[in-house]
Every structure is written in C-alpha cells, then in structure tokens.
Design an enzyme around this catalytic site. Sequence first.
Site, PDB file in Angstrom:
ATOM      1  N   SER A 259      37.223  -9.782 -65.025  1.00 37.57           N
ATOM      2  CA  SER A 259      36.454  -8.575 -64.741  1.00 37.57           C
ATOM      3  C   SER A 259      35.276  -8.939 -63.845  1.00 37.57           C
ATOM      4  CB  SER A 259      35.969  -7.901 -66.026  1.00 37.57           C
ATOM      5  OG  SER A 259      35.280  -8.808 -66.858  1.00 37.57           O
TER       6      SER A 259
ATOM      7  N   GLU B  52      31.487  -7.471 -62.103  1.00 32.64           N
ATOM      8  CA  GLU B  52      30.411  -6.480 -62.175  1.00 32.64           C
ATOM      9  C   GLU B  52      29.823  -6.202 -60.791  1.00 32.64           C
ATOM     10  OE1 GLU B  52      27.466  -6.532 -65.442  1.00 32.64           O
ATOM     11  OE2 GLU B  52      25.974  -6.761 -63.846  1.00 32.64           O
TER      12      GLU B  52
ATOM     13  N   ASP C 163      16.601  -2.305 -69.679  1.00 35.57           N
ATOM     14  CA  ASP C 163      15.293  -2.875 -69.338  1.00 35.57           C
ATOM     15  C   ASP C 163      14.382  -1.803 -68.770  1.00 35.57           C
ATOM     16  OD1 ASP C 163      16.077  -5.561 -69.939  1.00 35.57           O
ATOM     17  OD2 ASP C 163      17.214  -5.559 -68.059  1.00 35.57           O
TER      18      ASP C 163
ATOM     19  N   PHE D  11      16.482 -14.680 -61.741  1.00 33.18           N
ATOM     20  CA  PHE D  11      17.364 -14.023 -62.714  1.00 33.18           C
ATOM     21  C   PHE D  11      17.216 -14.628 -64.113  1.00 33.18           C
ATOM     22  CE2 PHE D  11      20.817 -12.501 -59.492  1.00 33.18           C
ATOM     23  CZ  PHE D  11      19.930 -11.538 -59.044  1.00 33.18           C
TER      24      PHE D  11
ATOM     25  N   HIS E 262      33.988 -12.715 -67.141  1.00 26.40           N
ATOM     26  CA  HIS E 262      33.301 -11.573 -66.529  1.00 26.40           C
ATOM     27  C   HIS E 262      32.334 -12.108 -65.479  1.00 26.40           C
ATOM     28  CE1 HIS E 262      31.901  -7.428 -66.366  1.00 26.40           C
ATOM     29  NE2 HIS E 262      30.654  -7.865 -66.396  1.00 26.40           N
TER      30      HIS E 262
END
Length: 287
Positions: free
Chosen positions: A15, A17, A109, A218, A268
């Site tokens: 998968s 994103e 967030d 990040f 992912h």
Amino acid sequence: MKLADLYARAGLTLSVEFFPPKTDKGEENLFSEIEIIKRLHPGFCSVTYGAGGSTREKTVDLVDKIHTGCGLEVMCHLTVIGQSKDEARGILQKLKVKGIENLLALGGDPPQGMTDWQPHPDGFHHAIDLVQEAIKLGGFSVAVAGFPEVHPRAVSRDSDLNFLKEKVAAGASAIITQLFFDNDDFLRFVDDLTKRGVPVPIVPGILPILSASQVRRFTSLCGSKIPAALEQQLVRVDDDDEAAVQLGIEYATRQCEDLIKYGVRGLHFYSLNKSYSVQVICKNLAL
C-alpha cells in the site's frame, strides 16, 4: 475490497500513501506518479487528511478521483481534530455514498505552529470514537495507527498499547504503523500487542528517505528516532539529495527484506507523492 479481506489474502499486500497537492499542477503530477505506482499492483493507496483536518474536502475529492479514475482501492484518512461530530459523520456519509469502504481513523495533529490550539468544542475526543462511528454506520473496514516507538503524546508505553487494543476491540481491522527506522522497535511492538491478544494484522509504515533535512524534520515531528548508524550516513549526504534518495532506497530495501522474512502481512509506503523510490525498492525486493 475491504482491508480485512485484503490482508486475509495469500501473499504480501503493498500500500502507498499520498497527500492532497495544493495546486492543480501538483495534482496533475500526482496522477502521473499514481500511474507508475499502479504497475506495482498495490492492494490499496491512502490519502492523508492534513494537520487539523485542513484538507478534508480535498482529501475526499482526491480519494474519489483515484477510486473512480485510476481503478485503485483507496483508504481515506479521517481525524478527530478540526471538526465537529456532525462534520465527521457527514464525511463518513459522503464516503459511503461514493463507495469508499476503507478508512484510517486518527486522532490527528493540530495545525503546525499553533501552540494555543484548542479542540473543537463539539468534536470527538479520540480515534476510537471514529472507529465506533464508522462501524455503527456500517460498510467500512477501519484501520488505526500504531506507534512502535510510542505515541508522542502518550502517558506511557503501556497506556499507548492498551488504548490501541481498545481501538481494535471497537472494530478496527488492521494497524498501520508510524514510520520507524529500527526494525527491533517494530518487532517489540508486535510482540507486546500479541501478548495482549490483539489479533489483527500489524503493518509496518516505511518512509524512503528523500533528503537528510526532511527525514530529520519528520522524525522530530512524529517522535521517531534516527539510529546512530543511519545518522552517520545522513551526514554524508546532507547537501546531496540525489545521494540521499539512493541511501533511502538501500536502507528501506534492507528494512523490508527483514520484515518480509519476519512475516508481515503488508508494507505501507509513505511515498510523499513520489513513485521512484517505491518503484525501485519493490524491484529490489522482486515484488
């Protein structure tokens, strides 16, 4: 196909994103990248919701375009933050009407830089509330987020794991983790959840590094750590993004090789709307 069914299949479920671009040109570029990603035959892709729920309309529109125009299964992110209960229920209804079956329920967030931010006065409080709403509405397969290195706002590791167990008990079909760079953190996380009787697939979230400064930013935001050995390599590519991309491909390939040997049900990828690294990693893994 729903998440529960995707992860029940034989083999590894890939998968990827994406996030909603801010401009028309960005969206055009994203769909070009998606066409490349499609060649990898991912089980599904996901679309983020933005800090503070800032992109919710764009997210739903983009999910619909990918689902109908690209022929890919899509998982839509949905956050507690930034909206009332009625607004969240309205998004769920809209997704159901559009035939979107998969959802990632998140706390979310606050908008970046807003130190005095307050929750919506009529909003849900936790991701478990979204899980319960989606299950009650029916037709959804819901994933929730897991933090191998502990959620940055968690009181303790035990409480973080117990809250995650409660979300699964409320109906979540899968756990997709935050990015991490030390597989031992993931293995410990899986072991702790298994001991607690959590039965759903726990899918590692993999970030292919694109630049040294970006990955440091990040990890600082999400509470993940950069192992010392990786930091030493990042120092060497501080001013060379092309070299950083190659480092990211090599590092993620090794991570994924070990995770596949361990027996994960899926991988992912946090693509940052770029296909190149994901494509090369999957080629290296013969996927």
